[in-house]
Design a protein around this motif. Structure first.
Motif, PDB file in Angstrom:
ATOM      1  N   ARG A  56       3.667   1.011 -12.639  1.00  0.00           N
ATOM      2  CA  ARG A  56       3.807   1.063 -11.188  1.00  0.00           C
ATOM      3  C   ARG A  56       2.552   1.689 -10.621  1.00  0.00           C
ATOM      4  N   THR A  57       1.773   0.917  -9.903  1.00  0.00           N
ATOM      5  CA  THR A  57       0.450   1.394  -9.555  1.00  0.00           C
ATOM      6  C   THR A  57       0.224   1.615  -8.079  1.00  0.00           C
ATOM      7  N   MET A  58       1.164   1.270  -7.215  1.00  0.00           N
ATOM      8  CA  MET A  58       0.957   1.438  -5.778  1.00  0.00           C
ATOM      9  C   MET A  58       1.209   2.892  -5.380  1.00  0.00           C
ATOM     10  N   LEU A  59       0.226   3.740  -5.526  1.00  0.00           N
ATOM     11  CA  LEU A  59       0.430   5.156  -5.314  1.00  0.00           C
ATOM     12  C   LEU A  59      -0.125   5.604  -3.971  1.00  0.00           C
ATOM     13  N   PRO A  60       0.527   6.571  -3.341  1.00  0.00           N
ATOM     14  CA  PRO A  60       0.101   7.039  -2.028  1.00  0.00           C
ATOM     15  C   PRO A  60      -1.339   7.516  -1.977  1.00  0.00           C
ATOM     16  N   VAL A  61      -1.804   8.183  -3.033  1.00  0.00           N
ATOM     17  CA  VAL A  61      -3.173   8.687  -3.027  1.00  0.00           C
ATOM     18  C   VAL A  61      -4.159   7.539  -2.937  1.00  0.00           C
ATOM     19  N   PHE A  62      -3.910   6.502  -3.725  1.00  0.00           N
ATOM     20  CA  PHE A  62      -4.781   5.338  -3.716  1.00  0.00           C
ATOM     21  C   PHE A  62      -4.758   4.675  -2.351  1.00  0.00           C
ATOM     22  N   SER A  63      -3.576   4.556  -1.754  1.00  0.00           N
ATOM     23  CA  SER A  63      -3.453   3.929  -0.440  1.00  0.00           C
ATOM     24  C   SER A  63      -4.219   4.722   0.606  1.00  0.00           C
ATOM     25  N   ALA A  64      -4.169   6.041   0.499  1.00  0.00           N
ATOM     26  CA  ALA A  64      -4.886   6.874   1.457  1.00  0.00           C
ATOM     27  C   ALA A  64      -6.387   6.666   1.348  1.00  0.00           C
ATOM     28  N   MET A  65      -6.878   6.551   0.123  1.00  0.00           N
ATOM     29  CA  MET A  65      -8.305   6.327  -0.054  1.00  0.00           C
ATOM     30  C   MET A  65      -8.710   4.980   0.522  1.00  0.00           C
ATOM     31  N   LEU A  66      -7.857   3.975   0.329  1.00  0.00           N
ATOM     32  CA  LEU A  66      -8.166   2.651   0.851  1.00  0.00           C
ATOM     33  C   LEU A  66      -8.150   2.643   2.373  1.00  0.00           C
ATOM     34  N   THR A  67      -7.255   3.420   2.977  1.00  0.00           N
ATOM     35  CA  THR A  67      -7.242   3.520   4.438  1.00  0.00           C
ATOM     36  C   THR A  67      -8.570   4.060   4.937  1.00  0.00           C
ATOM     37  N   PHE A  68      -9.097   5.058   4.248  1.00  0.00           N
ATOM     38  CA  PHE A  68     -10.392   5.618   4.617  1.00  0.00           C
ATOM     39  C   PHE A  68     -11.487   4.565   4.506  1.00  0.00           C
TER      40      PHE A  68
ATOM     41  N   ILE B 169      -5.116  -6.174  -6.526  1.00  0.00           N
ATOM     42  CA  ILE B 169      -6.062  -7.050  -5.837  1.00  0.00           C
ATOM     43  C   ILE B 169      -5.848  -7.024  -4.330  1.00  0.00           C
ATOM     44  N   GLY B 170      -4.603  -7.078  -3.881  1.00  0.00           N
ATOM     45  CA  GLY B 170      -4.324  -7.097  -2.452  1.00  0.00           C
ATOM     46  C   GLY B 170      -4.853  -5.866  -1.734  1.00  0.00           C
TER      47      GLY B 170
ATOM     48  N   MET C  84       4.442  -9.956 -10.791  1.00  0.00           N
ATOM     49  CA  MET C  84       4.947  -8.901  -9.921  1.00  0.00           C
ATOM     50  C   MET C  84       4.302  -9.032  -8.542  1.00  0.00           C
ATOM     51  N   PRO C  85       5.045  -8.799  -7.471  1.00  0.00           N
ATOM     52  CA  PRO C  85       4.462  -8.878  -6.123  1.00  0.00           C
ATOM     53  C   PRO C  85       3.243  -7.973  -5.998  1.00  0.00           C
ATOM     54  N   SER C  86       2.257  -8.448  -5.263  1.00  0.00           N
ATOM     55  CA  SER C  86       1.020  -7.677  -5.119  1.00  0.00           C
ATOM     56  C   SER C  86       0.930  -6.942  -3.788  1.00  0.00           C
ATOM     57  N   ILE C  87       1.943  -7.090  -2.941  1.00  0.00           N
ATOM     58  CA  ILE C  87       1.893  -6.410  -1.643  1.00  0.00           C
ATOM     59  C   ILE C  87       2.320  -4.949  -1.798  1.00  0.00           C
ATOM     60  N   PRO C  88       1.762  -4.042  -0.981  1.00  0.00           N
ATOM     61  CA  PRO C  88       2.075  -2.613  -1.118  1.00  0.00           C
ATOM     62  C   PRO C  88       3.558  -2.301  -0.971  1.00  0.00           C
ATOM     63  N   GLU C  89       4.277  -3.101  -0.165  1.00  0.00           N
ATOM     64  CA  GLU C  89       5.701  -2.826   0.078  1.00  0.00           C
ATOM     65  C   GLU C  89       6.555  -2.932  -1.182  1.00  0.00           C
ATOM     66  N   PHE C  90       6.029  -3.566  -2.207  1.00  0.00           N
ATOM     67  CA  PHE C  90       6.782  -3.681  -3.449  1.00  0.00           C
ATOM     68  C   PHE C  90       7.090  -2.314  -4.048  1.00  0.00           C
ATOM     69  N   ASP C  91       6.280  -1.329  -3.717  1.00  0.00           N
ATOM     70  CA  ASP C  91       6.492   0.014  -4.262  1.00  0.00           C
ATOM     71  C   ASP C  91       7.846   0.587  -3.858  1.00  0.00           C
ATOM     72  N   TYR C  92       8.405   0.093  -2.751  1.00  0.00           N
ATOM     73  CA  TYR C  92       9.690   0.602  -2.279  1.00  0.00           C
ATOM     74  C   TYR C  92      10.882   0.017  -3.040  1.00  0.00           C
ATOM     75  N   VAL C  93      10.616  -0.949  -3.898  1.00  0.00           N
ATOM     76  CA  VAL C  93      11.688  -1.653  -4.598  1.00  0.00           C
ATOM     77  C   VAL C  93      12.109  -0.947  -5.879  1.00  0.00           C
ATOM     78  N   TRP C  94      11.160  -0.288  -6.544  1.00  0.00           N
ATOM     79  CA  TRP C  94      11.430   0.245  -7.878  1.00  0.00           C
ATOM     80  C   TRP C  94      12.630   1.196  -7.943  1.00  0.00           C
ATOM     81  N   GLU C  95      12.587   2.242  -7.181  1.00  0.00           N
ATOM     82  CA  GLU C  95      13.619   3.289  -7.312  1.00  0.00           C
ATOM     83  C   GLU C  95      15.030   2.775  -7.021  1.00  0.00           C
TER      84      GLU C  95
END
Length: 437
Positions: free
Chosen positions: A5-17, A126-127, A391-402
Motif C-alpha cells: 500500500r503505497t499511497m501515503l500522506p507524506v508522499f501526497s504532501a510532497m507532491l502537492t508542494f 504513476i498517477g 490495482m487502481p492507480s488513483i489516490p482515492e484507492f487508499d481509502y478502500v483498504w481498511e
C-alpha cells in the motif's frame, strides 16, 4: 516483491508542494528542467506526432543515471553497457531502495535537479507523479509500447488516458501446490473443499490451503470474480462503488463457505506460519506471489497454477501490479532517457531480466517465449496474470483498504452477514471520500 500500500500522506504532501512549484515555474507540469521548451523535449502523448518521431536524437554529450533496486542492479548495468555500445551514451546505475523510496526522492530531488533520468515506478505511483508533473509521457514510443506490451500492463501504466510508463515487469499471486501431496492440481474451489475433508488434521497442524485471507489484496478475488468491482469506469469513477453489489455479496458469501477448508481465524494465519507449514509438507496449497519462489525452490517439490475457478465456472480474478520505467520530467537528456527506457524494455532485454532476476515480462512476446512458458513457476504466475486486474492507480484507492480488510475479518471470524458487512464498508469509504472533498 509483494505489492504494498503505497499511497501515503507524506508522499501526497510532497507532491502537492511540487504541483505548486511547477505551476509557478512553467504552468504546464512538464518542465524538462534544462531550459528548453516543452515542444522540443516533451512531445504531447499522441501517436500522430510524426514530426518529432523523425527527429528524435540523443542530446549532445548526453549521459544517463538510472535508479534501481538492489535485485535489478546487475541487470541494468548489463543493459547500460549494451546501450552505450549502441548509442554512445554512458549509463550510471545507482541503488535506491524500494520503489516507494524512488517516488519519494523524485518528489524532492526531481525539481532540484538531483534525481535520476530514469527510475522504476509501480503503476499505482504513476498517477501521482504524472499529476505533479514529475514524469514525462511515453510519447515517442507510445505506439510500439502499446503494441508490444500486454494490455493490462499498458492500462496500468496509463493515467487519465496518457501513457507514461515503459512496462518492464508484472506480478500477481497464484496457487502454489505441493506435488508430493497433490499430484494433480485442483481446477475449482469445490475441488479444494472436497480435498480438505480427508487432508485436514488441525491437531497435527495439517491444512489444505492458506492465504492472507484478511487482506483485501489477496481476497480481492472474492470481491471481483463474480461481478463486484471497486470503482466504475475501470476504477476511476469514485462516485460508483461496486464493493457491495450483488456480485460482491455472492463472492463474499462463497468466501465464507471456505472456512470449512481452513478452520482457523484470520489472525492465526501469518506469512511465517504459512511458509513454514508449506515447507514442512503440512500445507497442500499456498496462495502466494513470485517473490516466494526463492523460499521454496530447494525445499518443496511444488508447482504453480492459476487460482481455482468458482462453481459456476468464473475465473478467479486477482490483483496485479506492473512496474514501469519512467522518465524524469527534469532530466537534462529527456530524449536519451526515452530511448533507454524503450531499449531496456525490449523483448530481448526483458528475457535477459527474467534470466538474471526471475521477473515476469510485461512484453507480450517475451511472456509467450518458450523459456517463460516452460518455466515451472513463472508460467503459472503469468497465466494468472491474464486473469487479473491492476490495482487502481488513483489516490482515492487508499481509502478502500481498511474498510475492506475489516469486512473480510468480520465475515470470516465472526460469521457476519456479507451484505450488511459490505454495506457498512462501502458507507465508510464514501464518508472518507466525502471528507477528502
Amino acid at each position: 516483491m509483494k505489492w504494498k500500500r503505497t499511497m501515503l500522506p507524506v508522499f501526497s504532501a510532497m507532491l502537492t508542494f511540487v504541483l505548486i512549484l511547477n505551476a509557478c515555474s512553467n504552468g504546464n507540469g512538464n518542465s524538462s528542467g534544462n531550459g528548453t521548451s516543452s515542444t522540443e523535449t516533451n512531445a504531447q502523448p499522441s501517436s500522430a506526432n510524426t514530426e518529432m518521431k523523425k527527429e528524435l536524437k540523443t542530446e549532445e554529450g548526453a549521459k544517463l543515471v538510472v535508479w534501481e533496486t538492489k535485485d535489478q542492479l546487475e541487470f541494468v548495468k548489463e543493459v547500460g553497457k549494451k546501450f552505450e555500445e549502441q548509442y554512445g551514451v554512458p549509463v550510471t546505475v545507482k541503488e535506491v531502495g524500494a520503489d516507494k523510496e524512488q517516488s519519494d526522492r523524485l518528489a524532492t530531488d526531481g525539481p532540484a535537479g538531483l534525481a535520476a533520468d530514469i527510475l522504476t515506478l509501480p503503476h499505482d505511483h504513476i498517477g501521482l507523479n504524472a499529476k505533479a508533473g514529475l514524469i514525462l509521457p511515453n510519447d515517442y514510443f507510445e505506439e510500439e509500447t502499446r503494441t508490444s506490451s500486454t494490455e493490462s500492463a499498458v492500462t496500468a501504466s496509463t493515467f487519465e488516458g496518457v501513457l507514461y510508463g515503459y512496462p518492464k515487469a508484472v506480478e500477481t499471486y497464484a496457487l502454489l501446490y505441493n506435488k508430493d501431496l497433490v499430484p494433480s492440481p485442483p481446477t475449482t474451489w469445490e475441488d479444494i473443499i472436497e480435498f480438505s475433508k480427508t487432508f485436514n488434521d488441525p491437531t497435527n497442524n495439517k491444512y489444505t490451503i492458506m492465504w492472507d485471507l484478511g487482506s483485501f489484496y489477496y481476497s480481492y478475488i472474492f470481491y471481483s470474480s463474480l461481478g463486484g468491482y471497486i470503482f466504475g469506469k475501470e476504477d476511476t469513477d469514485t462516485s460508483d462503488i461496486g464493493l457491495n453489489n450483488d456480485g460482491a455479496i455472492k463472492g463474499l458469501t462463497y468466501f465464507k463457505k471456505l472456512k470449512s477448508a481452513l478452520p482457523l481465524n484470520s489472525g492465526d494465519i501469518t506469512g511465517d506460519v504459512k511458509s513454514q507449514l508449506f515447507q514442512q509438507g503440512k500445507l497442500a496449497f499456498n496462495i502466494d506471489g513470485p517473490w516466494a519462489i526463492s523460499s521454496f525452490r530447494d525445499k518443496v517439490n511444488f508447482g504453480v497454477v492459476s487460482l481455482p475457478k468458482f462453481p459456476s465456472g468464473e475465473q478467479s480474478i486477482s490483483f496485479s501490479g506492473v512496474k514501469s520505467y519512467c522518465v524524469n520530467a527534469y532530466s537534462k537528456y529527456p530524449n536519451a532517457a526515452r530511448l533507454f527506457a524503450h531499449f531496456a524494455t525490449s523483448k530481448e532485454n526483458q528475457l535477459l531480466d527474467y534470466k538474471m532476476t526471475g521477473i515476469i515480462p510485461a512484453n507480450s512476446e517475451a511472456a509467450e517465449d518458450p523459456i517463460i512458458q516452460q518455466d515451472p513457476y513463472i508460467s503459472g504466475f503469468y497465466q494468472q496474470f491474464t486473469h487479473s486486474n491492476p490495482m487502481p492507480s488513483i489516490p482515492e484507492f487508499d481509502y478502500v483498504w481498511e474498510p475492506t480488510d475489516g469486512a473480510l475479518v468480520s465475515i470470516w471470524n465472526n460469521d457476519a452477514d456479507p451484505k450488511t458487512t459490505l454495506d457498512t464498508a462501502v458507507e465508510t469509504i464514501k464518508q472518507k471520500l466525502q471528507l477528502k472533498k
